[in-house]
Design a protein around this motif. Structure first.
Motif, PDB file in Angstrom:
ATOM      1  N   ILE A  26       8.141  10.386  84.125  1.00  0.00           N
ATOM      2  CA  ILE A  26       9.106   9.394  83.655  1.00  0.00           C
ATOM      3  C   ILE A  26       9.339   9.511  82.141  1.00  0.00           C
ATOM      4  O   ILE A  26       8.391   9.699  81.385  1.00  0.00           O
ATOM      5  CB  ILE A  26       8.589   7.974  83.982  1.00  0.00           C
ATOM      6  CG1 ILE A  26       8.602   7.758  85.501  1.00  0.00           C
ATOM      7  CG2 ILE A  26       9.412   6.900  83.280  1.00  0.00           C
ATOM      8  CD1 ILE A  26       7.978   6.448  85.937  1.00  0.00           C
ATOM      9  N   GLY A  27      10.604   9.362  81.712  1.00  0.00           N
ATOM     10  CA  GLY A  27      10.876   9.234  80.281  1.00  0.00           C
ATOM     11  C   GLY A  27      11.921  10.174  79.731  1.00  0.00           C
ATOM     12  O   GLY A  27      12.417   9.969  78.633  1.00  0.00           O
ATOM     13  N   ASP A  28      12.288  11.214  80.462  1.00  0.00           N
ATOM     14  CA  ASP A  28      13.317  12.126  79.959  1.00  0.00           C
ATOM     15  C   ASP A  28      14.495  12.103  80.930  1.00  0.00           C
ATOM     16  O   ASP A  28      14.551  11.295  81.849  1.00  0.00           O
ATOM     17  CB  ASP A  28      12.728  13.533  79.784  1.00  0.00           C
ATOM     18  CG  ASP A  28      13.300  14.223  78.549  1.00  0.00           C
ATOM     19  OD1 ASP A  28      14.546  14.277  78.446  1.00  0.00           O
ATOM     20  OD2 ASP A  28      12.517  14.695  77.706  1.00  0.00           O
ATOM     21  N   LEU A 117       4.868   8.676  90.866  1.00  0.00           N
ATOM     22  CA  LEU A 117       6.261   8.281  90.611  1.00  0.00           C
ATOM     23  C   LEU A 117       6.749   9.066  89.392  1.00  0.00           C
ATOM     24  O   LEU A 117       6.186   8.943  88.301  1.00  0.00           O
ATOM     25  CB  LEU A 117       6.344   6.769  90.355  1.00  0.00           C
ATOM     26  CG  LEU A 117       7.728   6.213  90.007  1.00  0.00           C
ATOM     27  CD1 LEU A 117       8.747   6.504  91.105  1.00  0.00           C
ATOM     28  CD2 LEU A 117       7.654   4.709  89.746  1.00  0.00           C
ATOM     29  N   ILE A 118       7.781   9.884  89.568  1.00  0.00           N
ATOM     30  CA  ILE A 118       8.182  10.810  88.501  1.00  0.00           C
ATOM     31  C   ILE A 118       9.515  10.464  87.857  1.00  0.00           C
ATOM     32  O   ILE A 118       9.967  11.160  86.953  1.00  0.00           O
ATOM     33  CB  ILE A 118       8.259  12.259  89.035  1.00  0.00           C
ATOM     34  CG1 ILE A 118       9.233  12.320  90.213  1.00  0.00           C
ATOM     35  CG2 ILE A 118       6.884  12.762  89.413  1.00  0.00           C
ATOM     36  CD1 ILE A 118       9.697  13.717  90.515  1.00  0.00           C
ATOM     37  N   GLY A 119      10.184   9.387  88.333  1.00  0.00           N
ATOM     38  CA  GLY A 119      11.455   9.013  87.720  1.00  0.00           C
ATOM     39  C   GLY A 119      12.241   8.123  88.644  1.00  0.00           C
ATOM     40  O   GLY A 119      11.743   7.713  89.697  1.00  0.00           O
ATOM     41  N   GLY A 120      13.461   7.833  88.233  1.00  0.00           N
ATOM     42  CA  GLY A 120      14.267   6.964  89.082  1.00  0.00           C
ATOM     43  C   GLY A 120      15.476   6.434  88.353  1.00  0.00           C
ATOM     44  O   GLY A 120      15.942   7.029  87.372  1.00  0.00           O
ATOM     45  N   ASP A 121      15.946   5.309  88.826  1.00  0.00           N
ATOM     46  CA  ASP A 121      17.134   4.703  88.269  1.00  0.00           C
ATOM     47  C   ASP A 121      17.006   3.203  88.494  1.00  0.00           C
ATOM     48  O   ASP A 121      16.482   2.773  89.518  1.00  0.00           O
ATOM     49  CB  ASP A 121      18.367   5.267  88.998  1.00  0.00           C
ATOM     50  CG  ASP A 121      19.644   5.011  88.225  1.00  0.00           C
ATOM     51  OD1 ASP A 121      19.563   4.819  86.995  1.00  0.00           O
ATOM     52  OD2 ASP A 121      20.703   4.980  88.858  1.00  0.00           O
TER      53      ASP A 121
END
Ligand code: ADP
Ligand code: MG
Length: 324
Positions: A26-28, A117-121
């Motif tokens: 997460i973060g980029d 959990l590696i990312g999302g919206d």
């Protein structure tokens, strides 16, 4: 609270160590994943929409658990090892109590299987939760729907129909039924991750039961261009369902859906080796029938009579809701 703060507060966990961490989480603008040589990525996506897939006002902790569980169930059905997931969250408002509870349930299951959990919206709108789950499979492997062959045995895991009964209870439609086993299955289905991994060398076809056995097994039959007979007396059900009239119990087991058990086929010459491995798992499996050359799905009753069953399960764009 801003969108950024929601992510930081409830979903970003940089301190946690994973067995196979993402290269970048997460973060980029994107997450970065490394697929090791000799492996391939298995990817699945399931969205849960309020009032369609879950009851309005559902308890958020169980909801967080379930929306990941249904995705891990799809990976399990391919025999993949779950590793990462993305989360698309659409919320009507920023409710900290809701978010704390939702993320607790979500990470309870994620941590159980060491899934990151590696990312999302994060957006505002009617409550909806979309998850993309990813896992690894050895290159060239994966239990597909199309592999069932005549003579293969058909198995299911766990018990069928429980979640359908649980839905009747949770919605208040059946307020005289009191089955904690059914309610638990409905609220917190257990993805059969370990079973799926164990089946990879043995199963000729596999599917997870989201819509109901008659509908989901039919997907295997269609893809494999075969038919099947299943035996009513062999379908595993919890005692609370078994004690109901046979036609009611059967309707739950065959077409209510939401159970997230695995239905799989095993060639005869692999069956004893497969069962020997499966006895080491906590999850029970039951042989319910066999694959045949005659197209269609048939149900054999205890008195020996055999009748055709049409695929009936939940279909979002079908004309009727066939659930029990
Ligand atoms: P972008 O505008 O570049 O798509 P965002 O501002 O939407 O990025 O998200 C910032 C970062 O937070 C991204 O790495 C994104 O993947 C992550 N993210 C956004 N929403 C969620 C969520 N619900 N759960 C986990 N990560 C999220
Ligand atoms: Mg961006």
């Amino acid at each position: 609270m801003s969108e950024f703060n929601i992510i930081q507060e409830y979903f970003n966990r940089p301190e946690r160590r994973y067995a196979v961490p993402a290269v970048l989480g997460i973060g980029d603008d994107c997450a970065l994943l490394d697929v090791p040589a000799g492996q391939q990525l298995a990817v699945t996506n399931d969205t849960l929409v309020e009032a369609v897939h879950f009851l309005p006002g559902s308890e958020p902790e169980a909801l967080g658990y379930k929306c990941l569980a249904v995705n891990l169930s799809d990976l399990a059905a391919m025999g993949a090892r779950p590793l990462w997931f993305g989360l698309s969250l659409t919320l009507p408002a920023c409710d900290s109590d809701w978010l704390a509870s939702f993320s607790r349930g979500l990470f309870q299951l994620a941590d159980q299987y060491d899934v990151q959990l590696i990312g999302g919206d994060t957006t505002r709108g009617p409550l909806s939760i979309g998850i993309t789950a990813m896992g690894l499979l050895p290159q060239g492997q994966g239990i597909q729907r199309k592999g069932a062959a005549v003579g293969d045995s058909i198995y299911v895991s766990g018990h069928l129909g429980s979640a359908g009964l649980g839905l009747k209870m949770a919605s208040g439609e059946w307020n005289k039924v009191d089955s904690s086993a059914a309610l638990t299955r409905f609220l917190r289905p257990e993805p059969r991750v370990d079973l799926g991994l164990a089946l990879l060398p043995f199963a000729s076809a596999c599917i997870d039961l989201s819509d109901g056995l008659s509908s989901d097994l039919n997907h295997i039959l269609t893809a494999s261009v075969v038919g099947a007979t299943i035996h009513a007396a062999e379908i595993p059900m919890i005692p609370d369902l078994q004690s109901m009239p046979q036609d009611v119990a059967e309707r739950f087991a065959l077409s209510a859906g939401d159970d997230y058990e695995l239905c799989f086929t095993v060639p005869l010459d692999r069956e004893s080796d497969c069962l020997a491995v499966l006895t080491e798992l906590a999850c029970p499996v039951k042989r319910i029938g066999q694959i045949e050359s005659e197209p269609g799905l048939r149900l054999q009753r205890a008195d020996g009579s055999v009748g055709g069953i049409s695929p009936s399960g939940f279909d979002h764009f079908g004309e009727t809701y066939h659930g029990a």
